[in-house]
Structures are given as C-alpha cells and as structure tokens.
Design an enzyme around this catalytic site. Structure first.
Site, mmCIF file in Angstrom:
data_model
loop_
_atom_site.group_PDB
_atom_site.id
_atom_site.type_symbol
_atom_site.label_atom_id
_atom_site.label_comp_id
_atom_site.label_asym_id
_atom_site.label_seq_id
_atom_site.Cartn_x
_atom_site.Cartn_y
_atom_site.Cartn_z
ATOM 1 N N HIS A 14 -2.549 -10.929 40.370
ATOM 2 C CA HIS A 14 -3.913 -10.386 40.399
ATOM 3 C C HIS A 14 -4.581 -10.708 39.075
ATOM 4 O O HIS A 14 -4.442 -9.979 38.097
ATOM 5 C CB HIS A 14 -3.859 -8.874 40.654
ATOM 6 N N HIS A 16 -8.233 -12.779 37.727
ATOM 7 C CA HIS A 16 -9.474 -13.518 38.015
ATOM 8 C C HIS A 16 -9.664 -14.542 36.909
ATOM 9 O O HIS A 16 -9.761 -14.161 35.732
ATOM 10 C CB HIS A 16 -10.670 -12.562 38.038
ATOM 11 N N HIS A 194 -9.307 -6.783 47.565
ATOM 12 C CA HIS A 194 -9.408 -5.624 46.683
ATOM 13 C C HIS A 194 -9.786 -4.431 47.568
ATOM 14 O O HIS A 194 -10.751 -4.506 48.338
ATOM 15 C CB HIS A 194 -10.529 -5.810 45.647
ATOM 16 N N GLU A 197 -9.811 0.483 44.815
ATOM 17 C CA GLU A 197 -9.927 0.463 43.344
ATOM 18 C C GLU A 197 -10.870 1.616 42.986
ATOM 19 O O GLU A 197 -10.449 2.626 42.435
ATOM 20 C CB GLU A 197 -10.474 -0.886 42.868
ATOM 21 N N ASP A 275 -5.624 -8.492 35.883
ATOM 22 C CA ASP A 275 -6.982 -8.462 36.442
ATOM 23 C C ASP A 275 -7.937 -9.373 35.652
ATOM 24 O O ASP A 275 -8.164 -10.512 36.056
ATOM 25 C CB ASP A 275 -7.502 -7.012 36.499
ATOM 26 N N ASP A 276 -8.498 -8.855 34.558
ATOM 27 C CA ASP A 276 -9.466 -9.626 33.742
ATOM 28 C C ASP A 276 -9.069 -9.460 32.271
ATOM 29 O O ASP A 276 -9.724 -8.717 31.521
ATOM 30 C CB ASP A 276 -10.879 -9.085 33.975
HETATM 31 N N1 ADE Z 1 -13.915 -9.149 39.922
HETATM 32 C C1 ADE Z 1 -13.277 -9.309 38.767
HETATM 33 N N2 ADE Z 1 -12.565 -8.225 38.472
HETATM 34 C C2 ADE Z 1 -12.748 -7.342 39.482
HETATM 35 C C3 ADE Z 1 -12.258 -6.048 39.786
HETATM 36 N N3 ADE Z 1 -11.443 -5.388 38.963
HETATM 37 N N4 ADE Z 1 -12.679 -5.454 40.908
HETATM 38 C C4 ADE Z 1 -13.506 -6.087 41.729
HETATM 39 N N5 ADE Z 1 -13.983 -7.298 41.501
HETATM 40 C C5 ADE Z 1 -13.600 -7.938 40.394
HETATM 41 ZN ZN ZN Z 2 -9.376 -7.796 40.506
#
Ligand code: ADE
Ligand code: ZN
Length: 335
Positions: A14, A16, A194, A197, A275-276
């Site tokens: 997971h 991006h 997703h 969340e 994630d990011d």
């Molecule tokens: N795009 C990038 N990170 C995200 C996240 N945590 N939730 C939804 N969309 C995303």
């Molecule tokens: Zn994500």
C-alpha cells in the site's frame, strides 16, 4: 527491535507513488519543468504538512503531483522509491498510481505508465527488487472518467497487475464504481479498494461484495462491525494498514489506540505499509517501528506481519514460499 525490523525481508502493498515525492525532488522536478509551484522551499513544503483529515492531505498531495509532466519525472520518482524500499529490505512492492491526477492535467497515460514500468524493470535488474503497478481510480470523480481510464489501462496489462480505488472516501462509496470494477475483472485485472479509512464498515462490505476485491486498503473501521472482522479473518481477506498515515490524518488520535493488534488477534491477515511516506514521516520500516512501540508488539508479531506481507501479495504461490523461507532463514539466523 529496530534492527530486527529493519533487516527483516518484507513486501510493501500500500504505497502511492505520488505520495513518495519528497520535497527536494518536488522542487528539482518543478525547476526543470518550469512549473510555478505554490511552495518555494523545502521548509515551505513541509509547513504545509499539517493535516486535520484526508481531504487536507489530498489538497497538498495533488498540488505536489503537478510537477510530474515527463516520462523521466515518473521514472525518477519510481526509481527513488524503489531505491529507498530496497535499502529497507523490501523485496517486493505493489505500487499505486493515480492516472487521472495526471490525465486531467493533459499528461498522456502512456507518459505516466512508461516512466513507472521502465523504472520497475531497471530496479529489478539493478537491485533484484520486484514490483508491479496498481492503477487507482479517483473515487471523487465520476464513473465515466474511471471507465475511460480503464480503457487506457487495458493496453498495459503486461505491466499493470490490478486496479484500485482511492481519494476522498466519504460520500464516494464503492457501489459507485461497480461497472468499472466488473470491466476490470473481465479484462483480467485483480481488484483492491481503499475502504474503511475515514468511511464506515459498510463501505468495506461493499468493496468485498460488489467490487470483489482481493484486499482492502486501510480497513481499520472494520473494527466497528464484529461480523465483518470475523468474515475478513475467515475468508482471509487481507488489510493493508498504514499506521503513520492513520495518525497523521487523525483516523486515530494516538497510535496506542490503533486497532492493528486487536485485528491480528482476531485472526485478520494484517499488513503494515507506508501509504504516502514523503507526507507522513516514514517509509515502511518507520511504520513497523512506530506501531510496534505504541502497541508493544513482540518479535512473533513482526514475523507474522512480514509473512502476511508476502501472503497477501499478488505473486505466485511458489514466489510466496521462496520469500517466506527467507524470513524463516532470517529469524533462524537471529537465534
Ligand atoms: N491517495 C493517496 N493517499 C491516500 C489515502 N490515504 N487515502 C485515499 N486516497 C489516497
Ligand atoms: Zn492509500
């Protein structure tokens, strides 16, 4: 524990790619593409990393992604992540990208995918790390836009492994994308989404029942529905959990309140991911360390999470066995 985690062979599921854009690389690419960015310095960019919720983050994330224009930009971004992942003993990665973030700015789909796939091939040759892209649809856009994106993606089935669903979750339920996910499955893609969340447990049910997903991304709100947790455990539907993301976007107020350990104890196939990472203060190892400290995880939990990361991945059963025996060897070598 930190070095036990750091040296552990693992997979990341997971992530991006647009969320790996570090401020330094953002400014460098903005400069060479003459993009007039809202931010002038690394400090100004970092000052914007103060998120109250998912939408606050997405506003900054989409602003940053504007610098990505040429194939070389997507290549450099992907290679920078894969180098970092390799340093953290990630042996396999499944990488989200958001084509619509770029096509709606007039960037061609092929520019994005060619940059990503070339970096993936070169990284495997150079470092042995394997990876596959997952094409995400932006759920705050309409389904027609997703259908157009699917048409483009189907031309790259030799590289793309699956489709996903991301962006602003609330009021954009999985049911909105049933037709495009049906098309993706018919076209031979696997599916993930997703769900849960910021959104409710019912969105996780929808992703499973209507989109036929192989994994749920995040899924932490599953804990609000006991029968759902039992279902996830029984059907072995994995969750790709992202602890530092959940903390930074205030999905949990404190990592000590994170449901990861209770989900593991209920028998759910949980994985840990970043994630990011450029935006949330840590790559995959920092996520393992932070959640281990907060929830006092033991070494057996870490081994389980690492094994789950391969079992939940889209590699063959034979490859799973190979990677899991690497974990056993590693654990054995630690006595
Ligand atoms: N795009 C990038 N990170 C995200 C996240 N945590 N939730 C939804 N969309 C995303
Ligand atoms: Zn994500």
């Amino acid at each position: 524990m930190k070095s036990f985690i750091g040296d552990m062979p693992k997979s990341e599921l997971h992530l991006h790619i647009e969320g790996t854009l570090e401020p330094e690389l953002m400014l460098k690419i903005a400069g060479r593409n003459s993009i007039d960015l809202k931010y002038r310095s690394v400090d100004e960019i970092k000052a914007a990393y103060n998120f109250g919720d998912l939408q606050d983050f997405l506003d900054v994330y989409y602003e940053g992604a504007k610098v990505l224009v040429k194939e070389r930009d997507f290549y450099d971004l992907t290679m920078a992540y894969l180098e970092k992942a390799h340093q953290q003993n990630v042996l396999h990665a499944e990488i989200f990208f958001d084509p619509q973030t770029h096509t709606k700015r007039g960037i061609e789909f092929k520019t994005v995918i060619n940059g990503i796939c070339k970096a993936i091939d070169d990284a495997e040759e150079k470092m042995g790390i394997t990876s596959k892209p997952i094409m995400c649809f932006l759920r705050d856009l309409d389904e027609n836009s997703a259908l157009e994106t699917l048409e483009e993606g189907l031309k790259y089935k030799d590289c793309i492994i699956a489709v996903g669903l991301d962006s602003a979750e609330i009021d954009n339920p999985p049911s909105k994308f049933q037709e495009v996910f049906d098309g993706a499955l018919k076209g031979g893609f696997l599916t993930v989404a997703h769900a849960g969340e910021e959104g409710p447990a019912s969105y996780i049910w929808e992703a499973i029942k209507l989109l036929h997903v192989s994994r749920i991304d995040h899924g932490v709100h599953a804990v609000d529905d006991k029968s759902l947790v039992e279902y996830l455990a029984q059907k072995r539907i994995p969750l790709t959990v992202c602890p530092l993301s959940n903390l930074k976007l205030e999905v949990v107020k404190d990592l000590k309140e994170h449901p990861l350990k209770s989900l593991i104890d209920e028998g759910v196939v949980v994985t840990v991911n970043s994630d990011d990472p450029a935006y949330f203060g840590g790559y995959v190892n920092e996520n393992y360390v932070a959640i281990s400290e907060a929830l006092r995880l033991g070494k057996e939990d870490i081994v389980q999470l690492a094994k789950n990361s391969f079992n939940a991945s889209f590699i063959s059963e034979q490859e799973k066995k190979k990677f899991i025996s690497k974990i056993d060897e590693y654990v054995g070598s630690k006595g």
